[in-house]
Design an enzyme around this catalytic site. Structure first.
Site, short mmCIF file in Angstrom:
data_model
loop_
_atom_site.label_atom_id
_atom_site.label_comp_id
_atom_site.label_asym_id
_atom_site.label_seq_id
_atom_site.Cartn_x
_atom_site.Cartn_y
_atom_site.Cartn_z
N GLY A 68 -3.03 20.27 4.72
CA GLY A 68 -2.12 19.33 5.23
C GLY A 68 -0.80 19.60 4.86
CD GLU A 119 -5.94 10.77 11.12
OE1 GLU A 119 -6.09 10.26 10.18
OE2 GLU A 119 -5.48 10.02 12.09
CE LYS A 135 -7.82 27.69 12.07
NZ LYS A 135 -9.31 27.65 12.20
N GLY A 168 -7.79 17.83 8.11
CA GLY A 168 -8.35 18.59 7.07
C GLY A 168 -8.12 17.97 5.91
CB SER A 169 -8.11 19.92 2.65
OG SER A 169 -7.30 21.19 2.80
CD GLU A 215 -11.87 14.47 0.56
OE1 GLU A 215 -10.92 15.40 0.89
OE2 GLU A 215 -12.17 13.53 1.51
CB CYS A 240 -11.93 12.00 6.07
SG CYS A 240 -12.25 11.08 7.56
P1 NAD Z 1 -9.33 22.81 5.36
O1 NAD Z 1 -8.04 21.96 5.12
O2 NAD Z 1 -9.69 23.91 4.49
O3 NAD Z 1 -9.50 23.27 6.94
C1 NAD Z 1 -8.95 22.45 8.07
C2 NAD Z 1 -8.51 23.27 9.16
O4 NAD Z 1 -7.06 24.07 8.67
C3 NAD Z 1 -9.40 24.65 9.34
O5 NAD Z 1 -9.54 24.61 10.81
C4 NAD Z 1 -8.86 25.57 8.69
O6 NAD Z 1 -9.03 27.03 9.53
C5 NAD Z 1 -7.22 25.31 8.92
N1 NAD Z 1 -6.32 25.99 7.95
C6 NAD Z 1 -6.57 26.58 6.72
N2 NAD Z 1 -5.52 27.00 6.23
C7 NAD Z 1 -4.60 26.77 7.24
C8 NAD Z 1 -3.23 27.24 7.39
N3 NAD Z 1 -2.54 27.65 6.37
N4 NAD Z 1 -2.40 26.68 8.38
C9 NAD Z 1 -3.04 25.92 9.40
N5 NAD Z 1 -4.29 25.85 9.32
C10 NAD Z 1 -5.21 26.25 8.39
O7 NAD Z 1 -10.23 21.42 5.38
P2 NAD Z 1 -11.72 21.55 5.65
O8 NAD Z 1 -12.42 21.88 4.18
O9 NAD Z 1 -12.28 22.23 6.92
O10 NAD Z 1 -12.30 19.96 5.88
C11 NAD Z 1 -12.61 19.08 4.88
C12 NAD Z 1 -11.28 18.20 4.75
O11 NAD Z 1 -10.98 17.45 5.85
C13 NAD Z 1 -11.54 17.06 3.46
O12 NAD Z 1 -10.40 16.88 2.74
C14 NAD Z 1 -11.68 15.72 4.70
O13 NAD Z 1 -11.22 14.60 3.80
C15 NAD Z 1 -10.82 16.32 5.65
N6 NAD Z 1 -11.17 15.06 6.89
C16 NAD Z 1 -10.19 14.33 7.23
C17 NAD Z 1 -10.42 13.57 8.31
C18 NAD Z 1 -9.57 12.18 8.57
O14 NAD Z 1 -9.69 12.08 9.93
N7 NAD Z 1 -8.76 11.78 7.87
C19 NAD Z 1 -11.51 13.76 9.13
C20 NAD Z 1 -12.32 14.79 8.66
C21 NAD Z 1 -12.17 15.72 7.75
#
Ligand code: NAD
Length: 500
Positions: free
Chosen positions: A247, A264, A189, A242-243, A400, A298
């Protein structure tokens, strides 16, 4: 520099399929959704690239069932054959490298140079895990009592991978490849903001010889897909990138089943510069640490901790170098960084810079104007920003930003540097710069992080474990270590001694 809409549509058609059919990818078919209209924006212009419909729960369930059927076939392949197929997938990524990089650059906003490097890394990721398929296995345990006891390492079944927009193809491959290598199927996804290169990868996976349905993609909003996919009993694990906020929600939903997660999440990594360091090299690296991928990274070195004796001079030099970091159009071959991917993130960065200034930080370079693009074209361009005289209690030092914003924090002693570095909810990465080798290792040992660089910043390879602690998540998503994440152990006993 700009691409025409017909060029873009032709690119999508060649890698994915008709732009009007964009949706999920199940089996061998594009399956358009039926939900709300989602609009893909070009970060360089804020013009519409294409629109597609959000998916719905019946599509998510169908995608999982398709994965489940395919996984049985995939797991029945010999380990060697699975390796050959993954190696072939790496080759196909190499074959299509330039159009993939172009599609990634246009839709994510990363520069074409960075996109090319990441596509090359994607091919390398599949090559790397192709080599593991027949080298990760169980063992014989010397139990007392005359029985033969051995372990089997079995695939989990279907893994759900949820990925963000900052490095869409790279992060998809990073998390899919080890799961596939261990005989799992994957439902990917991707972010609703960058759905296209995931679809291209799924098409290539089929062409490489993965059984149809081994890699399916569902495209739509997290709230539409998340709970349905995590709650479906077919899903056996969730890897989430993701965030931290999302998470936590994913972790909570997985705990209801319960199934395990690999998380992550975000970071606020400390880049620690002692006064005896090679300051020229430390400065160059500090700029990359803060600005690579326009800070949408990240592991960004977003807290620059500098020993007081060199603080003013060093921060001023970093400020000058950051001011020269060239933000430009993603397809500009000479740009160092591109626009921010999306307007909410762009506005968040502006708000956070303003907040830092209100908290008492001083502006060294950059700032809030929303127009960091030299030619003043439209688009989500920000100015890379350095803030000085920051202390670690300020929100700008604790939250962040996920943009090209670095805060410079002074320190006096080694112990204080370690305390500041560790005074964070995040613990993803960090670096220490010093010519004192003993101190370098002492600091590396004491900083809470999953990844620590000494006299360098940012180098990574899929062979090395990557992941964070605390609010940066848990689990390691690469290297040999992550293969445990995607297998379960079965312990088998059989009596073999005479009279047993
Ligand atoms: P986000 O958390 O908004 O979204 C990430 C993913 O989660 C997207 O595909 C989104 O559609 C999905 N999502 C949103 N709500 C959800 C839910 N309720 N259930 C399941 N999935 C859901 O993050 P973002 O804004 O896309 O990315 C930025 C963040 O990602 C930053 O905090 C960054 O630090 C982090 N990030 C971490 C790493 C790592 O390896 N540690 C790498 C890249 C990005």
């Amino acid at each position: 520099m700009n691409h025409s809409s017909s060029d873009f549509n032709a690119l999508v058609a060649s890698l994915v399929g008709s732009p009007t059919d964009i949706g999920s990818y199940i089996g061998a078919e594009l399956v358009p959704g039926s939900g709300a209209t989602l609009t893909l924006i070009d970060p360089a212009t804020e013009q519409t690239l294409l629109q597609f419909a959000d998916t719905d729960t019946t599509i998510v369930d169908a995608a999982l069932r398709s994965c489940q059927a395919a996984q049985k076939q995939w797991a029945a392949y010999s380990a060697q054959r699975r390796g050959e197929v993954l190696a072939q997938l790496g080759q196909l990524v190499r074959r299509d490298a330039e159009p993939l990089a172009r599609l990634e650059a246009i839709t994510s906003g990363k520069t074409i140079k960075a996109a090319r490097a990441q596509v090359a890394a994607v091919a390398e990721i599949f090559r790397y895990y192709a080599g593991w398929t027949d080298k990760f296995h169980g063992s014989v345990i010397p139990v007392p009592g005359g029985q033969l006891n051995y372990t089997l390492r079995e695939p989990l079944g279907v893994v759900l991978a949820i990925t963000p927009w900052n490095s869409p193809l790279y992060l998809a491959a990073w998390n899919i490849a080890p799961a596939l290598a261990m005989g799992n199927a994957v439902l990917l996804k991707p972010s609703e903001l960058t759905p296209l290169t995931a679809l291209a990868l799924a098409r290539l996976a089929r062409e490489a010889g993965l059984p149809t349905g081994t890699l399916n993609v569902v495209n739509g909003l997290g709230k539409t897909i998340g709970d349905t996919a995590i709650g479906n009993p077919i899903t056996k694990k969730v890897v989430f990138v993701g965030s931290t906020q999302t998470g936590r929600a994913v972790n909570a939903a997985a705990a209801q089943r319960p199934i395990s997660c690999l998380l992550e999440l975000g970071g606020k990594s400390a880049n620690i510069v002692f006064d005896d360091a090679n300051l020229e090299q430390a400065c160059k690296a500090a700029v990359i640490a803060a600005c690579a991928n326009t800070g949408q990274n990240c592991a960004a070195g977003s807290r620059l901790l500098v020993q007081r004796a060199v603080y003013d001079r060093f921060v001023e030099t970093v400020g000058r170098a950051v001011a020269e970091y060239r933000i430009g159009h993603p397809l500009d071959e000479t740009a160092d960084g591109g626009p921010i991917n999306n307007r909410p993130q762009f506005e968040r960065i502006q708000r956070m810079i303003a907040m830092g200034l209100e908290e008492g930080a001083q502006l060294v370079t950059g700032g809030v104007t929303g127009d960091g693009h030299e030619s003043h074209e439209p688009g989500l361009y920000v100015k890379p920003t350095v803030l000085s005289h920051v202390n670690n209690t300020m929100r700008i030092a604790r939250e962040e930003v996920f943009g090209p914003v670095v805060v410079a924090i002074p320190f006096d002693t080694e112990a204080e540097a370690i305390d500041i570095a560790n005074d964070s909810e995040f613990a993803l990465a960090g670096a220490v710069w010093t010519r004192d080798i003993a101190r370098a290792h002492r600091v590396a040992a004491q900083v809470n992080a999953g990844l620590l660089w000494i006299n360098m910043y940012r180098d990574m390879h899929v062979a090395s474990p990557f992941g964070g602690n605390d609010s940066s998540g848990y689990g390691r998503s690469s290297g040999a270590e992550c293969l445990y994440e995607y297998t379960k152990t079965k312990s088998v006993w059989v009596p073999i001694a005479a009279g047993c």
